[in-house]
Structures are given as C-alpha cells and as structure tokens.
Design a protein around this motif. Structure first.
Motif, short mmCIF file in Angstrom:
data_model
loop_
_atom_site.label_atom_id
_atom_site.label_comp_id
_atom_site.label_asym_id
_atom_site.label_seq_id
_atom_site.Cartn_x
_atom_site.Cartn_y
_atom_site.Cartn_z
N MET A 42 6.48 23.96 -29.92
CA MET A 42 5.87 22.66 -30.25
C MET A 42 6.93 21.56 -30.33
SD MET A 42 3.23 20.76 -31.03
CE MET A 42 1.80 21.60 -31.76
N MET A 43 8.05 21.84 -30.98
CA MET A 43 9.10 20.83 -31.10
C MET A 43 9.68 20.45 -29.75
SD MET A 43 11.08 21.67 -34.70
CE MET A 43 11.48 23.39 -34.35
N LYS A 44 9.83 21.45 -28.86
CA LYS A 44 10.33 21.16 -27.51
C LYS A 44 9.33 20.33 -26.74
CE LYS A 44 13.46 25.11 -26.86
NZ LYS A 44 13.73 26.34 -26.07
N LEU A 50 8.37 12.64 -25.94
CA LEU A 50 9.06 11.44 -26.43
C LEU A 50 10.13 10.97 -25.44
CD1 LEU A 50 9.43 12.39 -30.19
CD2 LEU A 50 7.94 10.61 -29.26
N ASP A 51 10.81 11.91 -24.81
CA ASP A 51 11.80 11.54 -23.79
C ASP A 51 11.13 10.82 -22.62
OD1 ASP A 51 14.00 12.55 -25.14
OD2 ASP A 51 13.88 14.52 -24.18
N ARG A 52 9.98 11.35 -22.20
CA ARG A 52 9.26 10.70 -21.10
C ARG A 52 8.81 9.30 -21.50
NH1 ARG A 52 7.41 16.06 -20.49
NH2 ARG A 52 5.55 15.68 -21.76
N MET A 105 13.52 14.67 -35.16
CA MET A 105 13.36 13.56 -36.10
C MET A 105 14.29 12.39 -35.73
SD MET A 105 11.00 14.92 -37.83
CE MET A 105 10.38 16.61 -37.92
N LEU A 106 15.51 12.72 -35.32
CA LEU A 106 16.45 11.68 -34.89
C LEU A 106 15.96 11.00 -33.61
CD1 LEU A 106 19.86 13.44 -35.60
CD2 LEU A 106 19.00 11.37 -36.71
N LYS A 107 15.32 11.78 -32.76
CA LYS A 107 14.80 11.22 -31.51
C LYS A 107 13.77 10.12 -31.81
CE LYS A 107 14.01 14.29 -28.37
NZ LYS A 107 15.11 14.12 -27.40
N ILE A 108 12.93 10.37 -32.82
CA ILE A 108 11.93 9.38 -33.21
C ILE A 108 12.61 8.12 -33.72
CG2 ILE A 108 10.11 8.89 -34.88
CD1 ILE A 108 9.31 11.86 -34.67
N HIS A 110 15.68 7.07 -33.08
CA HIS A 110 16.48 6.41 -32.04
C HIS A 110 15.64 5.95 -30.85
CE1 HIS A 110 20.12 8.86 -33.67
NE2 HIS A 110 19.93 7.75 -34.35
N LEU A 111 14.38 6.35 -30.79
CA LEU A 111 13.52 5.93 -29.68
C LEU A 111 13.45 4.41 -29.67
CD1 LEU A 111 11.72 7.76 -27.73
CD2 LEU A 111 9.79 6.83 -28.99
N PRO A 112 13.60 3.77 -28.51
CA PRO A 112 13.61 2.31 -28.47
C PRO A 112 12.22 1.69 -28.57
CG PRO A 112 13.89 3.19 -26.26
CD PRO A 112 13.92 4.37 -27.20
N LYS A 113 11.24 2.48 -29.00
CA LYS A 113 9.86 2.00 -29.11
C LYS A 113 9.29 2.46 -30.44
CE LYS A 113 9.86 2.45 -24.18
NZ LYS A 113 9.31 3.02 -22.94
N PRO A 114 8.47 1.64 -31.09
CA PRO A 114 7.90 2.02 -32.39
C PRO A 114 6.99 3.24 -32.28
CG PRO A 114 7.69 -0.34 -32.00
CD PRO A 114 8.11 0.26 -30.71
N VAL A 115 7.01 4.07 -33.33
CA VAL A 115 6.16 5.25 -33.41
C VAL A 115 5.29 5.15 -34.67
CG1 VAL A 115 6.07 7.77 -33.48
CG2 VAL A 115 7.94 6.63 -32.26
N ILE A 116 3.99 5.25 -34.49
CA ILE A 116 3.04 5.17 -35.59
C ILE A 116 2.41 6.54 -35.83
CG2 ILE A 116 0.98 4.04 -36.51
CD1 ILE A 116 1.44 1.79 -34.47
#
Length: 274
Positions: A42-44, A50-52, A105-108, A110-116
């Motif tokens: 699931m995490m992968k 998120l990468d996409r 969690m770091l990916k979220i 550092h993601l350059p877009k907001p996550v809700i």
C-alpha cells in the motif's frame, strides 16, 4: 492426444490506490478495506501515485481519501508479525517498513502541490500519521483518531513526528501516552483537522476546498508550501530573513506580475505557472 491449454486468465489484482482526476484535482483513494492498512504494498502504491501527481502539470491539488468504514488502521500488524520468524527476528523488514513510511510522509510534505485528507471513519496509528502529514484535513462528525501503540507495547514513535507537529504539544502527548480514541470535535480542538462536516456533505466540501486551491497559480502554491514547512521550525529572525528572500523571488515570477496586474485591472488572472 493434444494437450489441453486453459484459456482462462486470472483477473489482475485490483489497485490498492484508486486514482480519479477531475480538472486540476486528483483524488487518491486507499482501496483495501476494511482496514486500508499501510502495508508495504500500500505504501509503495500510494508513493508511486504521489510521484505521478508531482510530475503531472495538470494536477494542482490532491485529495487523499479511503473506501470503507476505516480511513486507515495504520501498519499491517499481521505482515509485521509474520517476519518475526526471520533469521534476524524481523529487523530488516521492520527497518524497511519504517523507512518506507517515513519516506511516504516526507513525500507528502515535499510534494509541490497541496494534499487534503478526507476522513470518514477511524484513522489510527500510522493512519493518523497520514492525516497529520497532509496539508489540510477535513472529516465527518463521526470520524475518530488515535495513536494506540502504547496499548500493545509499541509506542507510536513515527506517528508522533507528524502528530506532534500538527497538534498542540500537550494534546499530542495525551494521545500518545493514553492511546485513547478521540472524536472529531476533539481532533479539531487539538489541531489535527481543519473542518468537521456531516457525512453526506464530506466529498462536496472537500471538492470545494480543492477547487478553490486549484484555481490559484501552481507556482505560487509550490513556493508557498515549501516555504511554510521550511520556516516553521526556524528561529523567528531566521524565518523572517528566509521568508523575505522567498517573497522577493516570488515577486519576480511571471505569475506574480500577472496576478497583481489582474487585481489592479479588475480581471481574472491567467496563470502560466512561471
């Protein structure tokens, strides 16, 4: 006699994370009920989604939701326990799991877009960590939250990192030390969620928030999100020096010039993302 060859093919496994995009809003749904556990798979899957999203210029905002009655029960304890019979008593697998979780969690962040986060149901342990890691969180009035590791002899040390940065310090310690479940109203008081809405309006409210944010300059959102997380733990004077530099660079961007010009000319801005 000719060999009989079966033409039956097994159906491909259903994806653990469903992706649905409407305009600039991407909805990612954890889809492995009833627990939506944060297994390695699931995490992968979520990390790859998120990468996409990060690489897709058409995506402006991400909504993180879940199917079923639980948002997420956290790590898959059965998966973890199965590796206790490994030669190293599971150490290598445990390290891999915790590293994957921290990276997610770091990916979220550092993601350059907001996550809700859109929460309907229980978010527990690493599931609560996932909520706390998102930029915004909106839940139903029946949603619940907890960090119950202490109840099973396993302190929620990694969930603690995100929860203690989202909730007030003493409230975070209350959750971590007691392991008790808190309701939506308490979670809002603690600082874990932004809004509480009736179940039937949850998706509607979250979609509205996402649409409002998606209408902004993608470059400005990227600059602002990165600056927020970088300055938050800086000493006050350093934070102001850093933020002032960010403002100068932001002012030089084409989108800032367009946005200010549109405001002065009383028209809608046309963002270029530059």
């Amino acid at each position: 006699m000719a060999e009989v060859v079966s033409l039956h093919k097994e159906a491909p496994a259903a994806p653990l994370v469903r992706e649905e995009q409407t305009g600039g809003v991407l909805r990612l749904t954890l889809d492995n009920p009833p627990a939506n556990a944060l297994s390695v798979a699931m995490m992968k899957a979520l990390g790859a989604a998120l990468d996409r999203a990060a690489d897709n210029a058409d995506v402006r905002v991400i909504i993180l939701a879940a199917s079923g009655k639980l948002f997420s029960a956290g790590h898959d304890l059965k998966e973890l326990t199965a590796h206790r019979t490994d030669a190293d008593r599971g150490r290598d697998f445990f390290e891999t799991t915790m590293r994957l979780c921290a990276d997610l969690m770091l990916k979220i962040t550092h993601l350059p877009k907001p996550v809700i986060a859109e929460i309907d149901g229980l978010a527990t342990a690493a599931g609560c960590q996932l909520v706390a890691s998102c930029d915004l969180a909106i839940c139903t009035d029946t949603a619940t939250f907890c960090t119950p590791g202490v109840n099973i002899g396993l302190f929620c040390s990694t969930p603690m990192v995100a929860v203690s940065r989202a909730a007030h310090r003493k409230q975070a310690m209350e959750m971590l030390l007691t392991g008790e479940t808190i309701d939506a109203s308490t979670a809002k008081d603690f600082g874990l969620v932004n809004r509480i809405v009736p179940k039937q309006y949850l998706a509607q409210v979250v979609n509205k928030y996402a649409a409002v944010i998606a209408s902004k300059s993608p470059l400005t959102l990227k600059i602002g999100k990165e600056a927020f997380y970088r300055q938050i733990d800086m000493p006050l004077e350093e934070a102001y020096r850093y933020a002032a530099g960010v403002m100068v660079e932001n002012m030089l961007a084409r989108d800032a010039q367009e946005g200010i010009g549109a405001f002065l000319e009383k028209r809608m801005p046309e963002w270029s993302g530059e």
